[in-house]
Every structure is written in structure tokens, then in C-alpha cells.
Design an enzyme around this catalytic site. Structure first.
Site: not given
Length: 181
Positions: A69-72, A110, A138, A140
Site C-alpha cells: 500500500c502506497e499510503h501505509h 487497489q 489489506h 492496514c
């Protein structure tokens, strides 16, 4: 994406967090999320021509994916089902899985992953339609925040006939339903 700049940035961030071996994390990240970051999936694929008209849906279901995940910067993993209705060309079945692999081995979300897979196949062979379903867990959601262990996220992308023809879309959804993770 400039993978070298990303890796340098990660090494700097990990150093700031006090890790004495930030290169180890950057090597792992490179293996997991940046290995195919600069790979063009269209140029990687060999397209073959149909010798006879094939008018039915071609499905590849339950292709395993692992992404970050590019956010977390936390993993997500799951299954992808890809279907397309050829016009005059098909793509090798292993190439469908390779397209999925190329896009999943990047820092990703995703929703974008789903759309990128569909658009790459559409661009490669210009079929009558492409449909993609991605179902993932996920980490996260599991490890932090909501801490919901059994939650799966499903996304879909429909192009061409799968977007405009309810019967074609229904057939793909019936054939392309992923099994439980």
C-alpha cells in the site's frame, strides 16, 4: 517512477526513525514493491493472432497478488480475476498473469491496480471488452486502525462490452468470481 530516488528516500526515512540498518528495509521494499516499477507491461507482452474467430469470454481467475500500500507501506494481498472478449487477437494466458504481477509489484492502491490491469490488456489487444475483479486483504485494516481481520476489499473495472452489455458483465461475474482467500 524513479526507483533509485524512492529507495534513497526510504533509506533516509528509516535512518530518521533510528534504524541502524536502513539498507535492509530498502532492499526488501525493492523486492516487494519496486521490482517492476519501471516495466512497461505492454512492451513485455507478446500478442498472438487468432487463426479462427473466438467469440467467447476468456477468463483467468484467482491469480495471486501481493502488493504494498502506497499510503501505509503495509502489504495487501489477494486474488485477481481477468476476463476479456477477444476481437481478433488474444494474449497468452501466462501474459495475463504477468500483467497482473507487473502492476502489483509497485507501491499501489487497489483501485488504481484494478484499472491499470484492465487498461493494459485493452491497450495490448483491443478486445471487445475487458473485466477485472480484485479482492484483497489489506494489512492496514488488520494490523492498525479498524483491526478487522476478516475484511476483504473488492474492486472492479469494466471496459467495452462489459460496461455496456449487462448480459456479458453478468457472465463474467459468474465465471470470474474469486474464491475465498
Amino acid at each position: 517512477m524513479n526507483s533509485i530516488r524512492v529507495l534513497r528516500g526510504i533509506v533516509n526515512n528509516v535512518k530518521c526513525l533510528g534504524d541502524l540498518a536502513p539498507r535492509r528495509q530498502s532492499i526488501i521494499l525493492n523486492d516487494v514493491a519496486l521490482r517492476d516499477a519501471d516495466t512497461d507491461p505492454i512492451h513485455e507482452q507478446r500478442v498472438i493472432s487468432l487463426s479462427a474467430a473466438y467469440t467467447d469470454i476468456l477468463n483467468s481467475i484467482d491469480i495471486d497478488i501481493y502488493s504494498l500500500c502506497e499510503h501505509h507501506l503495509v502489504p495487501f494481498f489477494g486474488k485477481v480475476s481477468v476476463g476479456y472478449l477477444p476481437k481478433d487477437r488474444v494474449i497468452g494466458l501466462s501474459k495475463v498473469a504477468r500483467i497482473v504481477e507487473i502492476f502489483s509489484r509497485r507501491l499501489q492502491v487497489q483501485e488504481r491496480l484494478t484499472r491499470q490491469i484492465a487498461e493494459a490488456i485493452d491497450e495490448a489487444i483491443q478486445p471487445r471488452g475487458v473485466a477485472v475483479i480484485v479482492e484483497c486483504v489489506h494489512m492496514c485494516m488488520v494490523m492498525r486502525g479498524a483491526e478487522k481481520v476478516n475484511t476483504r476489499t473488492t474492486t472492479s473495472a469494466m471496459i467495452g462490452i462489459f460496461l455496456t452489455d449487462a448480459k456479458a458483465r453478468e457472465e463474467f461475474l459468474m465465471l470470474g468470481h474469486t474464491r475465498s482467500l
